[in-house]
Structures are given as C-alpha cells and as structure tokens.
Design a protein around this motif. Structure first.
Motif, PDB file in Angstrom:
ATOM      1  N   GLY A  72       0.794  -1.223   0.000  1.00  0.00           N
ATOM      2  CA  GLY A  72       0.000   0.000   0.000  1.00  0.00           C
ATOM      3  C   GLY A  72       0.826   1.271   0.000  1.00  0.00           C
ATOM      4  N   LEU A  73       2.111   1.155  -0.314  1.00  0.00           N
ATOM      5  CA  LEU A  73       2.978   2.338  -0.279  1.00  0.00           C
ATOM      6  C   LEU A  73       3.054   3.028  -1.637  1.00  0.00           C
ATOM      7  CD1 LEU A  73       5.833   0.846   1.900  1.00  0.00           C
ATOM      8  CD2 LEU A  73       4.267   2.671   2.568  1.00  0.00           C
ATOM      9  N   VAL A  97      -0.205  -6.805   6.617  1.00  0.00           N
ATOM     10  CA  VAL A  97       1.038  -6.881   5.853  1.00  0.00           C
ATOM     11  C   VAL A  97       2.234  -6.492   6.715  1.00  0.00           C
ATOM     12  CG1 VAL A  97       2.258  -6.044   3.825  1.00  0.00           C
ATOM     13  CG2 VAL A  97      -0.236  -6.260   3.770  1.00  0.00           C
ATOM     14  N   GLY A  98       3.228  -7.390   6.779  1.00  0.00           N
ATOM     15  CA  GLY A  98       4.477  -7.071   7.458  1.00  0.00           C
ATOM     16  C   GLY A  98       5.594  -7.073   6.433  1.00  0.00           C
ATOM     17  N   MET A  99       6.561  -6.191   6.623  1.00  0.00           N
ATOM     18  CA  MET A  99       7.573  -6.052   5.581  1.00  0.00           C
ATOM     19  C   MET A  99       8.974  -6.112   6.174  1.00  0.00           C
ATOM     20  SD  MET A  99       7.269  -3.155   2.677  1.00  0.00           S
ATOM     21  CE  MET A  99       7.913  -3.382   1.053  1.00  0.00           C
ATOM     22  N   VAL A 100       9.883  -6.725   5.428  1.00  0.00           N
ATOM     23  CA  VAL A 100      11.293  -6.774   5.831  1.00  0.00           C
ATOM     24  C   VAL A 100      12.135  -6.329   4.641  1.00  0.00           C
ATOM     25  CG1 VAL A 100      13.184  -8.253   6.615  1.00  0.00           C
ATOM     26  CG2 VAL A 100      10.851  -8.685   7.425  1.00  0.00           C
TER      27      VAL A 100
ATOM     28  N   ALA B 155       9.295   4.155   5.209  1.00  0.00           N
ATOM     29  CA  ALA B 155       8.288   3.414   4.444  1.00  0.00           C
ATOM     30  C   ALA B 155       7.588   2.390   5.334  1.00  0.00           C
ATOM     31  CB  ALA B 155       8.934   2.740   3.239  1.00  0.00           C
ATOM     32  N   LEU B 156       8.369   1.681   6.158  1.00  0.00           N
ATOM     33  CA  LEU B 156       7.768   0.687   7.047  1.00  0.00           C
ATOM     34  C   LEU B 156       6.773   1.346   7.993  1.00  0.00           C
ATOM     35  CD1 LEU B 156      10.723  -1.652   8.092  1.00  0.00           C
ATOM     36  CD2 LEU B 156       8.952  -2.017   6.391  1.00  0.00           C
ATOM     37  N   ALA B 162       1.606   5.247  10.253  1.00  0.00           N
ATOM     38  CA  ALA B 162       2.115   6.157  11.282  1.00  0.00           C
ATOM     39  C   ALA B 162       1.993   7.595  10.773  1.00  0.00           C
ATOM     40  CB  ALA B 162       3.574   5.845  11.578  1.00  0.00           C
ATOM     41  N   ARG B 163       1.700   8.509  11.692  1.00  0.00           N
ATOM     42  CA  ARG B 163       1.561   9.909  11.281  1.00  0.00           C
ATOM     43  C   ARG B 163       2.921  10.607  11.336  1.00  0.00           C
ATOM     44  NH1 ARG B 163      -1.969  11.781  15.672  1.00  0.00           N
ATOM     45  NH2 ARG B 163      -0.672  10.205  16.640  1.00  0.00           N
ATOM     46  N   ASP B 164       3.002  11.736  10.623  1.00  0.00           N
ATOM     47  CA  ASP B 164       4.253  12.503  10.576  1.00  0.00           C
ATOM     48  C   ASP B 164       4.756  12.840  11.970  1.00  0.00           C
ATOM     49  OD1 ASP B 164       4.487  12.399   7.922  1.00  0.00           O
ATOM     50  OD2 ASP B 164       3.815  14.452   7.500  1.00  0.00           O
ATOM     51  N   ASN B 165       3.818  13.198  12.853  1.00  0.00           N
ATOM     52  CA  ASN B 165       4.214  13.577  14.214  1.00  0.00           C
ATOM     53  C   ASN B 165       4.845  12.408  14.961  1.00  0.00           C
ATOM     54  OD1 ASN B 165       3.602  16.244  14.178  1.00  0.00           O
ATOM     55  ND2 ASN B 165       1.499  15.960  14.895  1.00  0.00           N
ATOM     56  N   ASP B 166       4.292  11.197  14.757  1.00  0.00           N
ATOM     57  CA  ASP B 166       4.865  10.006  15.389  1.00  0.00           C
ATOM     58  C   ASP B 166       6.279   9.783  14.897  1.00  0.00           C
ATOM     59  OD1 ASP B 166       2.664   9.343  16.891  1.00  0.00           O
ATOM     60  OD2 ASP B 166       1.710   8.271  15.228  1.00  0.00           O
ATOM     61  N   ILE B 167       6.431   9.905  13.564  1.00  0.00           N
ATOM     62  CA  ILE B 167       7.742   9.661  12.974  1.00  0.00           C
ATOM     63  C   ILE B 167       8.745  10.692  13.490  1.00  0.00           C
ATOM     64  CG2 ILE B 167       9.025   9.547  10.793  1.00  0.00           C
ATOM     65  CD1 ILE B 167       6.492   8.542   9.471  1.00  0.00           C
TER      66      ILE B 167
END
Ligand SMILES: Nc1ncnc2c1ncn2[C@@H]1O[C@H](COP(=O)(O)OP(=O)(O)O)[C@@H](O)[C@H]1O
Ligand SMILES: [Mg+2]
Lengths: 293, 261
Positions: A72-73, A97-100, B155-156, B162-167
């Motif tokens: 979904g990216l 979905v988990g990603m490595v 990206a993960l 996750a929101r910008d503030n969290d990051i």
C-alpha cells in the motif's frame, strides 16, 4: 504436507490484474520504459493464501515497486490490486502486511525487544506497552533470539539484526510477509541459515510470503512458485512452479528436481536480461546435466 | 562499546609531553634571544601574572562563563527549534532555509557594535551576539540528523499508517540527537569567541575586557594570562558537552582520534 498446502491454496490472498505502477516524475529516471511514468505495466499476479512465492529479475526491473504496491505504499496507476479482498492500504491499516527490507533499519537506541515491538507500538498503541512487549518477545523467540532481548542493535551481528527485523514484521501479526532481498547483505552461510529459518517460520505460522531475491538457490529452496520479472518492459515474463515437496531442508539441494528448476530459472533470467536463449532449451540442458552427473 | 568517561592519562600523555617540550622551547627562546616581556612574555612570566592577578581573573572568568553559558544554551535552543520548524513545516522551511544561509554570509562579528548600541554594556548584547554566531552549526547538524532517517524505515512506518508527528517524535528526533551533540560542540567554541568579541566591542568586565584593558596598559603577560584562562574555559565547556553526549546518546558511535583503527 503438500496436500495441506494445496488445500489451503484454494483462495487467492493477493491478486493483481493488468497492474501498472509508477512514481510521479519517474520518466526522468534512466531505465524506465515506455516513455510514460510507469515503472511496471501489465502485471498479473496471484498469490494463494499460505503460499511462499518469490519475485526474481534484474535490478531495477520493479520488484521493490511491486512489493511496495502490495504494502500500500505505491498506488496503482492502472489496473487493480487487491490484498485480502480489499485495497492494499486498507489491508496495511488492518496490519495484514508485514515487511522486511534488505537493511534491518533498526533503531540504534532501542533494545532488540523494543525494536521488535516498534511497528506494532505505532500501529496499535492501544494494546499497551506490556502486551506489545509480550508479543515482541514471543516473536524474538520464534526467530531464535531468545536471550538477546536486551541487546542494542550494534551488539548484534548482521544476521541477528535481520532476525529482529523479521520479528518486528511478525509482531504485527500480519497474514502476509513481504521480504525485499532480506538476506542480500549477509554472507553466504548466514544467508543459508536464514533461509532455513524462514522455511521454519513459514511452516509454523502459515503466513503468506512474497520474497524478492537475487538468489536462484534461495528462490528454489523456499518457494512453491517463482515469478521471473523482466525489464524493458517491466513485467512478469514467466511463472515457474517448483516441484519439490515440503518440508524442505538442506537435502533439498541434492534433489534432481532442484537442479532442474534452477537451470530453467537461470535460462529465464538470462532471457530477462535480454540474452536470446530459448527457455525451452533449459529443461533439456537440465536433463542433460543430470545425465552427465 | 561505550568508553569510560574518566580522564585517561595514557591517552593524554603524548599531548602532555609535546606541550611541555613546546613550552620549554618557548621559555628558552625568550631568554636566549632576550625578548622583552612586553613584546612576547616567557611562560614563566605568564604564570607569575596568573598567580598575581588570580582574584581579578577569577572574577572576569565568572562574567565571561555566564555569557558563554547563557548564550550557548539559547543558541542551541534556537538552532534546534529552527531545524524542527524547517522539517515539520515544509513551506516555512523552504522559505526560511535560504534566508538563514544568506544570513551566514553576514560577518556577524561586525554586528557586535550594533548589539552594544541596542542592548547596552552588560549581559544581553553578548548573549545576542553568541546566539547569532553559534546557532547555525546547531541548525545544520540537527537538520542533517532529522533527515538522515533510513527511507526504508520511514516506508515501514508509513505502511502501518504512522503519522508525521509520530515519525518526528519517535524516530527523527532521537536519531538527530548525536548530530545535535556534534553541532553543540562547534557551537560551544563559537560561543566563547562570541563572548570575547562582544566584550571587545564594549564591556566593563569579563576576560575579553581584561585582555583589552591589559593591552592598553602594555601588560602583555596579563593579556596572555587572560588568554590562558579563556582557553581553559573553552576546553572545560567542550568537555562538559562531551560528558552530556555520553549521557544522552550512549548508543551512538563516538569519534575518538586517540583510538583510530
Ligand atoms: N521513489 C522512486 N521515485 C522514482 N522512481 C523510482 C523510485 N524508486 C524506484 N524508482 C525507479 O523504478 C524502477 C524500479 O525500481 P525498483 O522497484 O526498486 O526495482 P528493483 O527492486 O527490481 O531493483 C527503477 O528504474 C527505479 O529507478
Ligand atoms: Mg529492489
């Protein structure tokens, strides 16, 4: 085991039809084709629930992009892609979905345990610290890192870091595990160890796994299906089914079917690099090699 | 592995020996060439001046150290805050950044008389000057730290929405801390320079003032004595930041010239 695999194979978890993917402005990048902004076009892909499949192909052909689309990216610029009966971003929101990635990308200031729980703590803070740590610890054990919970990333070897990254993905309790050249930065022996670990995880957890790799060995050892991608234009040029039964282990390498499949894949890969070998010859050659051995 | 913070004599030994040799040569040269102390004082006459003016120098040190400390803390806060603003609010950042870079081309030492004019002769003009001189490396390093998060990890995080503030809070800021510390080490040395220059431009106390006053009296040993104290103050502050660094970012690898591989 094989029968079970086919039974649970009845439903399709990931499906792409006539999928096109691109980045805004990526036409400016060398290596993109078709003059448009698409990196990938006309991709059809079906992954059954519980399957372990791989994508192989030349660098820059769009394997990571396809994986990102499943996570979904990257939004499709054409065609459709469905994950677990919904859109990829919705599936990701539901933590399916988990990603490595190739680099473990751990946080250097967090312990192995907190790194393993990190994505879950972002995705579901309502679970609470204790529960997140409990799940993270469970998955660290699953990847063989019991006892290393308190270690910082710099105290871990490359292989161990990648195990933490796998645990981090598993801690989300996803249905699907996406692995983008996960062992690409590791030495040969560690790589092989990690392959067996992945087989073990797959057999234990029944996750659906999509693995991007450069290693034909790895693809054949682990996967039931191998999708060979080609560049110019980027698409899936061949789907090869690996006729080896599970469970697989180091003895699978000795199986004649292993070497046969390997030879077929090598031929397809050469073709995908633009070398004009007829894929048909590969099977004959594989047979000939076997006879000679 | 983290290294012990305490002073290690063996590490310092080469510098100490070299220092003693250089001072010895200096002393010998002054006596052999019979140089007047008002031109270049011998280390021994500097030492004597240090002892004789100890009380005066101590008083001046307190004044200057306070300027450095207040100015440095403000410079660090402003520098870090600016970096956060630039990263968090992209449009603002795009507007601000070129202006900040442009501002760097202004020779800020030249602002000292203006600050004296605006803020008078005591603490505030020196603090202003220090902030203006020292915030930039903090901003630059903090920016680098905030932006050097692995794009794969981002990206993960995005894949679990996750929101910008969290990051920013959970990854970018902690990731920036070692960079911030590096910027602070540059800022602290610039802060000492800022304080001295500020006092040159107009002051009634402090080490810079002492240097200027002593030179008008042709008391060169005292000028050098005050310089020695300025260096000691600078080194002391620098090592305070190093201690802070070890405490705040124990996970980060350190650059240690005494232990290169
Ligand atoms: N973020 C991006 N923006 C624009 N183009 C990109 C981006 N990421 C990858 N590409 C381009 O997309 C193509 C496929 O890249 P990628 O999916 O990473 O290939 P692979 O993983 O097979 O090596 C390449 O030509 C690359 O230059
Ligand atoms: Mg890739």
């Amino acid at each position: 085991m094989r029968v079970v695999a086919e039974q649970r194979a009845t439903d399709i978890l990931i499906s792409a039809e006539d999928l096109a993917l691109g980045y805004p402005g990526s036409a400016a990048f060398p290596g993109t084709t078709g003059g448009g902004t698409n990196v990938i076009e006309h991709v059809d892909l079906k992954v059954r629930r519980g399957a372990i499949v791989s994508l192989i192909g030349p660098s820059g052909c769009g394997k990571s992009t396809l994986l990102k689309a499943i996570a979904g990216l990257v939004a499709p610029t054409g065609g459709t892609i469905r994950v677990g009966g919904t859109t990829p971003s919705e599936a990701a929101r539901r933590r399916q979905v988990g990603m490595v990635l190739q680099d473990a990308t751990l946080l250097p200031w967090k312990s192995a345990l907190d790194n393993a729980g990190f994505l879950l703590s972002l995705a579901a803070p309502e679970l609470g610290r204790a529960e997140i740590r409990r799940r993270a610890g469970e998955n660290l054990r699953l990847v063989g890192l019991e006892g290393a919970e308190g270690k910082l990333p710099r105290q871990l070897s490359g292989g161990m870091k990648q195990r933490v990254a796998i645990a981090r993905a598993l801690t989300l309790s996803p249905e699907i595990l996406l692995l983008d050249e996960p062992f690409g930065a590791l030495d040969a022996i560690t790589r092989e160890e990690m392959s067996y670990l992945l087989l073990e995880i797959w057999e234990r957890t029944q996750k659906t796994i999509v693995l991007v790799t450069h290693s034909i060995d790895e693809a054949v050892l682990l996967c039931s299906d191998v999708h060979v991608m080609g560049a110019r234009p980027a698409r899936i040029i061949e789907r090869v089914t690996v006729p080896l039964p599970y469970p697989r282990d180091q003895h699978s390498f000795e199986d004649a079917r292993f070497r046969e499949t390997e030879a077929v894949l090598r031929e397809h890969l050469l073709a995908s690099h633009g070398r004009a070998h007829a894929p048909q010859r590969a099977a004959n050659q594989g047979a000939a090699n076997r006879g000679a051995a | 592995m983290s290294r012990p913070a305490q002073f290690r004599f063996l590490d310092a030994a080469p510098s100490l020996i070299l220092g003693v040799i250089l001072i010895g040569l200096w002393e010998a040269a002054i006596h052999l060439l019979d140089v007047n102390a008002f031109v270049v004082p011998a280390p021994s006459s500097i030492a004597i001046s240090l002892v004789q003016n100890a009380a005066l120098l101590a008083e001046a040190t307190l004044v200057t150290a306070k300027e450095v400390l207040v100015g440095f803390v403000l410079a660090t806060l402003c520098g870090a805050a600016l970096a956060l603003l630039i990263v968090r609010f992209r449009m603002l950042g795009r507007a601000l950044y070129p202006i900040i870079v442009l501002f760097q081309t202004v020779p800020k030492v030249a602002l000292a008389p203006i600050f004296i004019l605006w803020f008078g002769y005591d603490l505030s003009p020196k603090v202003m000057l220090i902030v203006v001189i020292a915030f930039f490396p903090v901003t630059l390093d903090m920016l680098a730290g905030l932006q050097s998060v692995d794009p794969g990890l981002v990206a993960l995080m995005r894949s679990v929405s996750a929101r910008d503030n969290d990051i920013l809070l959970r990854v970018r800021i902690p990731n920036a801390l070692p960079h911030l510390m590096a910027g602070m080490k540059i800022a602290i040395t610039l802060s000492v320079i800022g304080a001295i220059v500020g006092e040159f431009a107009g002051a009634s106390a402090g080490l810079g003032y002492t240097i200027q006053f002593a030179s008008t009296q042709l008391d060169t040993p005292m000028v050098f004595a005050a310089l020695v104290v300025v260096s000691v103050v600078g080194v002391a502050f620098y090592y305070l930041i190093e201690l802070l660094e070890r405490a705040v970012t124990p996970w980060a690898p350190k650059f240690d010239p005494a232990h290169q591989h």
